[in-house]
Enzyme design. Structure first.
Site, PDB file in Angstrom:
ATOM      1  N   LYS A   1       0.837  -1.315   0.181  1.00  0.00           N
ATOM      2  CA  LYS A   1       0.395  -0.315   0.127  1.00  0.00           C
ATOM      3  C   LYS A   1       1.078   1.613   0.066  1.00  0.00           C
ATOM      4  CE  LYS A   1      -3.891   2.258   0.026  1.00  0.00           C
ATOM      5  NZ  LYS A   1      -3.157   2.971  -0.566  1.00  0.00           N
TER       6      LYS A   1
ATOM      7  N   GLN B   1       7.311   3.913   4.006  1.00  0.00           N
ATOM      8  CA  GLN B   1       5.939   3.843   3.914  1.00  0.00           C
ATOM      9  C   GLN B   1       5.459   2.260   5.014  1.00  0.00           C
ATOM     10  OE1 GLN B   1       3.559   5.576   1.408  1.00  0.00           O
ATOM     11  NE2 GLN B   1       2.428   5.380   3.250  1.00  0.00           N
TER      12      GLN B   1
ATOM     13  N   LYS C   1       5.365   1.511  -3.006  1.00  0.00           N
ATOM     14  CA  LYS C   1       5.091   3.384  -3.350  1.00  0.00           C
ATOM     15  C   LYS C   1       5.847   3.056  -4.977  1.00  0.00           C
ATOM     16  CE  LYS C   1       4.794   7.075  -2.054  1.00  0.00           C
ATOM     17  NZ  LYS C   1       4.199   7.718  -0.924  1.00  0.00           N
TER      18      LYS C   1
ATOM     19  N   ASP D   1       0.275  10.724  -4.427  1.00  0.00           N
ATOM     20  CA  ASP D   1       1.158  11.695  -3.125  1.00  0.00           C
ATOM     21  C   ASP D   1       1.414  12.808  -4.337  1.00  0.00           C
ATOM     22  OD1 ASP D   1       3.029  10.185  -1.472  1.00  0.00           O
ATOM     23  OD2 ASP D   1       4.352  11.404  -3.029  1.00  0.00           O
TER      24      ASP D   1
END
Ligand code: GLU
Length: 450
Positions: A90, A111, A126, A166
């Protein structure tokens, strides 16, 4: 220093010489978890650290798209599936000119532990592209997103890997990405992406979650210091989605953001960005021109300082770097410490260089909070969006906000508790790293070697 930690850091420096941001994130992390590694000799036997710093996989792909003049462009796309020990990968997608493998890997690495801290079952990943969204038309953005998803769709899924936004990727891009995923897969798996529009399974409060969460976390820090929000002046770098959420929630709780900055310079508004009119203006300013914050000064008659950052000003109580990585280097950190400000609350991913962070943490008058805890509310609410999608229902804004608030309080309290257990005092940086690490390490150890 523990020899296994040292040996792993040396190896990283050697192996990833060309990936400075990644090495930076790993070194900061490994130094923090050293006391845990020292207590667990079995980690070395099972080579846990090297397994932790090597992604499970990383996709790199070509993204070809056509601009409005009919000219073809070729960009690089990435998706790093770093660690899936506690849940599907994720993490967001970043579309920005400077994106490269090092940046994607540092973000994916951070993350992993951020996601673990949320307490939700999500692994770390990511992705993104070196595509520059600045000045692109809506149709160009759509074609780019469609091409990007055509390359990515076979590697993701609601139980595999769930991208989100993002920098450069918000609800508009997520919409185009989801449309293409649905078109290619021929099904309605909306749990494959988060940060979606409300019309097809997005969650209320997701756009505000990172900023709100940062303020909820800060509230716990203030409580710990027997302090309150009342009258506090906050300097926030950036004026994007996250900074906006901070401004809004801080105002609701009795504080005010008095400094903000953009790529063109900074704004000083001593009255605070607290009214609906000002908050709405920022939203609109960002939509029409994402690289200039000067229009705010023109509209509300306050000071604009061109080409400068506000670090070091004395008339704030809290600094919140919320723009980009490595915004605050050593010299800036010295200015910040000299200003006498007590609270340095990281918000953007890795906004502080390692030497600057070490310096700020060593200043007795300061409290430093790390981004991977402070900004975890964004991905935390993404995980709530996944829950809502799998239940095929939507929660009210109040329900989501309540979960977010509780999540942020837990992250603060758990970081504090684990740091105390390791005899580190009120050390929120080490506490977050250790708490996140313990969750992931336990799952990895229990799942055998791979
Ligand atoms: N990009 C955000 C982050 O840095 C959100 C990721 C997500 O919601 O999956 O955590």
């Amino acid at each position: 220093m523990n020899s296994y930690v040292k040996q792993t850091i040396d190896l990283i420096y050697d192996k990833y010489r060309t990936q400075p941001e990644f090495v930076q994130a790993v070194e900061e992390f490994l130094l923090s978890i050293e006391p845990v590694v020292a207590k667990h000799p079995e980690y070395e036997k099972y080579d846990l650290l090297m397994r932790l710093v090597m992604p499970e996989r990383l996709f790199k792909f070509r993204v070809v798209w056509t601009d409005d003049e009919g000219k073809t462009h070729t960009n690089t796309g990435y998706r790093c599936q770093f660690n899936g020990a506690i849940g599907p990968y994720k993490g967001g997608l970043r579309f920005q000119k400077n994106v490269n493998e090092s940046i994607i890997k540092f973000l994916a690495f951070e993350q992993i532990f951020k996601n673990a801290l949320t307490g939700m079952p999500i692994g770390g990943g990511k992705g993104g592209s070196d595509f520059d969204p600045a000045g692109k038309s809506d149709a160009e953005i759509m074609r780019f997103c469609q091409s990007f998803m055509s390359a990515l769709y076979r590697y993701i899924g609601p139980d595999i890997d769930v991208p989100a936004g993002d920098m450069g990727v918000s609800a508009r891009e997520i919409g185009y990405l989801f449309g293409q995923y649905r078109r290619l897969k021929g099904n309605f798996e909306n749990g494959v992406l988060t940060g979606k529009g409300l019309s097809y399974g997005g969650s209320l409060i997701r756009p505000e979650a990172t900023g709100y969460g940062a303020v909820y976390y800060l509230q716990e820090v203030l409580k710990h210091e027997n302090d309150t929000f009342v009258g506090k002046r906050i300097g926030v770098s950036g004026y994007g989605n996250v900074a906006w959420g901070i401004m809004k929630k801080a105002a609701e709780l009795g504080a005010k953001v008095t400094y903000m900055s953009g790529p063109d310079g900074y704004i000083h508004d001593p009255d605070g960005i607290i009214t609906k009119e000002k908050l709405d203006f920022i939203l609109q300013m960002r939509r029409t021109d994402p690289v200039h914050c000067k229009p705010y000064a023109d509209k509300f008659g306050c000071e604009f300082v061109e080409g400068k950052k506000f670090w070091g000003v004395k008339d704030v109580d809290i600094y919140m770097p919320a723009a980009v990585q490595n915004d605050v280097g050593f010299e800036t950190a010295k200015k910040i410490a000299e200003s006498g400000v007590k609270y340095y609350i990281e918000v953007a991913n890795m906004p502080t260089t390692n030497d600057a962070l070490t310096y700020l943490r060593s200043c007795d008058h300061m409290i430093v909070a790390p981004s991977k805890a402070v900004n975890a509310g964004g991905v935390g609410v993404s995980a709530l969006e996944m829950s809502q999608n799998s239940e095929r229902l939507s929660w009210t804004a109040e329900e989501v906000d309540k979960h977010l608030h509780r999540m942020m309080k837990n992250i603060h309290d758990e970081s504090m508790k684990v740091a105390e257990e390791y005899g580190l005092g009120y050390d929120l940086v080490s506490g977050a790293n250790i708490a996140g690490f313990l969750k992931v390490a336990t799952a990895m150890m229990e799942q055998g070697l791979f």
